[in-house]
Motif scaffolding. Structure first.
Motif, short mmCIF file in Angstrom:
data_model
loop_
_atom_site.label_atom_id
_atom_site.label_comp_id
_atom_site.label_asym_id
_atom_site.label_seq_id
_atom_site.Cartn_x
_atom_site.Cartn_y
_atom_site.Cartn_z
N HIS A 1 0.83 -1.20 0.00
CA HIS A 1 0.00 0.00 0.00
C HIS A 1 0.86 1.26 0.00
O HIS A 1 0.43 2.31 -0.49
CB HIS A 1 -0.93 0.00 1.22
CG HIS A 1 -1.90 -1.15 1.22
ND1 HIS A 1 -1.57 -2.41 1.70
CD2 HIS A 1 -3.18 -1.23 0.78
CE1 HIS A 1 -2.61 -3.21 1.58
NE2 HIS A 1 -3.60 -2.53 1.03
N LEU A 2 2.06 1.15 0.58
CA LEU A 2 2.98 2.29 0.64
C LEU A 2 4.40 1.75 0.54
O LEU A 2 4.75 0.79 1.23
CB LEU A 2 2.81 3.06 1.96
CG LEU A 2 3.78 4.21 2.22
CD1 LEU A 2 3.62 5.32 1.18
CD2 LEU A 2 3.59 4.75 3.64
N VAL A 3 5.21 2.37 -0.32
CA VAL A 3 6.62 1.99 -0.47
C VAL A 3 7.47 3.21 -0.14
O VAL A 3 7.40 4.22 -0.84
CB VAL A 3 6.92 1.48 -1.90
CG1 VAL A 3 8.41 1.20 -2.05
CG2 VAL A 3 6.10 0.23 -2.21
N LEU A 4 8.26 3.09 0.91
CA LEU A 4 9.21 4.14 1.29
C LEU A 4 10.60 3.63 0.89
O LEU A 4 11.31 2.99 1.67
CB LEU A 4 9.13 4.41 2.79
CG LEU A 4 7.75 4.83 3.32
CD1 LEU A 4 7.77 4.98 4.84
CD2 LEU A 4 7.30 6.13 2.66
N ALA A 5 10.94 3.88 -0.38
CA ALA A 5 12.12 3.26 -0.97
C ALA A 5 13.38 4.01 -0.61
O ALA A 5 13.39 5.23 -0.42
CB ALA A 5 11.96 3.20 -2.49
N ARG A 6 14.48 3.26 -0.55
CA ARG A 6 15.79 3.90 -0.43
C ARG A 6 16.35 4.20 -1.82
O ARG A 6 17.16 5.10 -2.00
CB ARG A 6 16.77 3.01 0.35
CG ARG A 6 17.07 1.68 -0.34
CD ARG A 6 17.88 0.75 0.52
NE ARG A 6 18.04 -0.54 -0.16
CZ ARG A 6 18.49 -1.65 0.41
NH1 ARG A 6 18.83 -1.63 1.70
NH2 ARG A 6 18.61 -2.77 -0.28
N ASP A 7 15.92 3.40 -2.83
CA ASP A 7 16.34 3.66 -4.21
C ASP A 7 15.36 2.97 -5.15
O ASP A 7 14.68 2.01 -4.79
CB ASP A 7 17.76 3.14 -4.48
CG ASP A 7 17.90 1.64 -4.24
OD1 ASP A 7 17.54 0.86 -5.12
OD2 ASP A 7 18.37 1.26 -3.14
N GLY A 8 15.27 3.51 -6.36
CA GLY A 8 14.39 2.93 -7.38
C GLY A 8 12.96 3.41 -7.31
O GLY A 8 12.14 3.03 -8.14
N GLY A 9 12.64 4.25 -6.31
CA GLY A 9 11.28 4.76 -6.20
C GLY A 9 11.09 6.03 -7.01
O GLY A 9 11.86 6.33 -7.92
N THR A 10 10.09 6.78 -6.64
CA THR A 10 9.76 7.99 -7.40
C THR A 10 10.64 9.18 -7.03
O THR A 10 10.80 10.10 -7.81
CB THR A 10 8.29 8.37 -7.18
OG1 THR A 10 8.05 8.53 -5.77
CG2 THR A 10 7.37 7.28 -7.72
N GLY A 11 11.23 9.17 -5.85
CA GLY A 11 12.06 10.29 -5.41
C GLY A 11 13.53 9.97 -5.49
O GLY A 11 13.94 8.91 -6.00
N PRO A 12 14.37 10.88 -5.00
CA PRO A 12 15.82 10.64 -5.01
C PRO A 12 16.19 9.55 -4.01
O PRO A 12 15.42 9.24 -3.10
CB PRO A 12 16.39 12.00 -4.59
CG PRO A 12 15.30 12.62 -3.78
CD PRO A 12 14.02 12.18 -4.42
N PRO A 13 17.35 8.95 -4.16
CA PRO A 13 17.79 7.93 -3.19
C PRO A 13 17.87 8.51 -1.78
O PRO A 13 18.19 9.68 -1.58
CB PRO A 13 19.19 7.53 -3.69
CG PRO A 13 19.20 7.92 -5.13
CD PRO A 13 18.33 9.13 -5.25
N ARG A 14 17.56 7.66 -0.80
CA ARG A 14 17.61 8.07 0.60
C ARG A 14 18.68 7.25 1.34
O ARG A 14 18.93 6.09 0.96
CB ARG A 14 16.25 7.84 1.28
CG ARG A 14 15.17 8.78 0.79
CD ARG A 14 13.83 8.47 1.47
NE ARG A 14 12.83 9.48 1.13
CZ ARG A 14 12.62 10.60 1.81
NH1 ARG A 14 13.37 10.86 2.88
NH2 ARG A 14 11.69 11.45 1.46
N PRO A 15 19.28 7.81 2.39
CA PRO A 15 20.27 7.05 3.16
C PRO A 15 19.66 5.78 3.74
O PRO A 15 18.52 5.78 4.20
CB PRO A 15 20.69 8.02 4.27
CG PRO A 15 20.37 9.38 3.73
CD PRO A 15 19.15 9.19 2.88
N ASP A 16 20.43 4.71 3.70
CA ASP A 16 19.96 3.45 4.26
C ASP A 16 19.81 3.58 5.77
O ASP A 16 20.64 4.20 6.45
CB ASP A 16 20.96 2.35 3.93
CG ASP A 16 20.43 0.97 4.27
OD1 ASP A 16 19.90 0.29 3.37
OD2 ASP A 16 20.53 0.57 5.45
N LEU A 17 18.75 2.97 6.30
CA LEU A 17 18.46 3.09 7.74
C LEU A 17 19.50 2.39 8.61
O LEU A 17 19.57 2.68 9.81
CB LEU A 17 17.08 2.51 8.03
CG LEU A 17 15.87 3.30 7.51
CD1 LEU A 17 14.58 2.63 7.94
CD2 LEU A 17 15.92 4.74 8.00
N ALA A 18 20.31 1.49 8.03
CA ALA A 18 21.33 0.83 8.83
C ALA A 18 22.31 1.83 9.42
O ALA A 18 22.91 1.60 10.48
CB ALA A 18 22.08 -0.20 7.98
#
Length: 307
Positions: A125-142
């Motif tokens: 229902h919701l994808v909060l992507a780190r990469d490959g999504g609609t927005g810019p890449p986000r820092p990995d939560l690790a």
């Protein structure tokens, strides 16, 4: 708004509240895998839920965490939300998650989107992507997850050869006892070998490379003579186990020559004995003793050069 905050907001937006959230990931699948990054990302998500006072469970692979809650034991009726943490969105395991928790709100967090139109992706229902999504890449939560103090780094230097000792060889039994015991210790294990090679990247190519490796460790566990000698040369304590039955052989002789006490005969390679020397090596006494021997050897080398 960062990824954990967006997740919390999405969970709270449910008309009936978030309920107890089920955290899943590739670490939940029996045929998946648990990586250090995945588990740190899960910890970051769990911490965000704790701060928001949102109850949560985690489903673990029985292969990675025997006895912990598995997907089969996580009743879909007990959850309103399923959160998939970290890794790529693809494959039959993710599709199976959608089917099992079809009535739940499914959210993917810190994931890589391989194909935005694939069912593995669109099933959320919701994808909060780190990469490959609609927005810019986000820092990995690790990178954001809390972690405890690092455990000791232990080089493990074993031998399976030494056929010259014939029927006195206890190498297979000693190696099995050592590796089984080490598998239960809280430490970072580093398989190492004193053998050198230029055509195998897994081996050091010079003595200096091996000394550099050992010198960065907190402890060396070894059944090899030079595992002991080069650990002490580097000022690193060694837990030496002589794999030759009947009083030991060259490893025991070298331990006597160096007056090194942390030596275990093949016949005594039991957890309680190994634990005692493990404690001695790591509680400061072993490090101090190893440094004294390293200093003596350094002076001897200097005297030889001067002569």
């Amino acid at each position: 708004m960062d990824t954990p905050d967006r997740l919390v907001a999405a969970l709270r937006a449910h008309p009936e509240g978030p309920g107890t959230v089920l955290l899943t990931g590739w670490f939940s699948f029996l045929d998946g895998e648990a990586t250090a990054g995945d588990l740190l990302a899960r910890t970051a998500v769990a911490r965000a839920l704790d701060r928001a006072r949102i109850a949560h469970d985690t489903a673990w692979s029985a292969g990675f965490a025997p006895g912990a809650r598995t997907l089969d034991e996580a009743d879909p009726a007990a959850y309103r939300h399923v959160v998939f943490v970290c890794g790529p969105l693809h494959g039959p395991q993710v599709l199976g998650l959608h089917r099992r928790y079809a009535h739940c709100v499914r959210i993917a967090v810190n994931v890589s989107v391989i194909d935005p139109g694939a069912p593995a992706t669109t099933g959320f229902h919701l994808v909060l992507a780190r990469d490959g999504g609609t927005g810019p890449p986000r820092p990995d939560l690790a990178a954001l997850a809390p972690a405890g103090a690092p455990p000791p780094l232990v080089a493990v230097v074993l031998t399976g050869g030494q056929g010259e000792y014939g029927e006195r060889r206890g190498h297979a039994d000693v190696s099995a006892a050592l590796t089984g015991w080490l598998g239960a210790k809280d430490c970072a294990r580093l398989p190492a070998d004193t053998r050198l090679a230029h055509d195998d990247w897994r081996l050091c190519a010079s003595p200096e490379q091996f000394l550099a490796l050992v010198g960065r460790c907190d402890l060396v566990v070894t059944t090899r003579l030079h595992g002991l000698v080069l650990a002490l040369r580097s000022g690193v304590p060694a837990l030496a186990v002589d794999p030759v039955r009947g009083g030991g052989a060259k490893l025991s002789a070298q331990a006597r020559a160096l007056r090194w006490p942390a030596l275990v005969p093949a016949e005594e390679a039991r957890p309680e004995v190994l634990d005692r020397w493990w404690g001695w090596c790591l509680d400061g006494r072993g490090r101090a003793a190893a440094r004294r021997r390293a200093a003596l050897q350094a002076r001897a080398r200097a005297a030889q050069l001067a002569g």
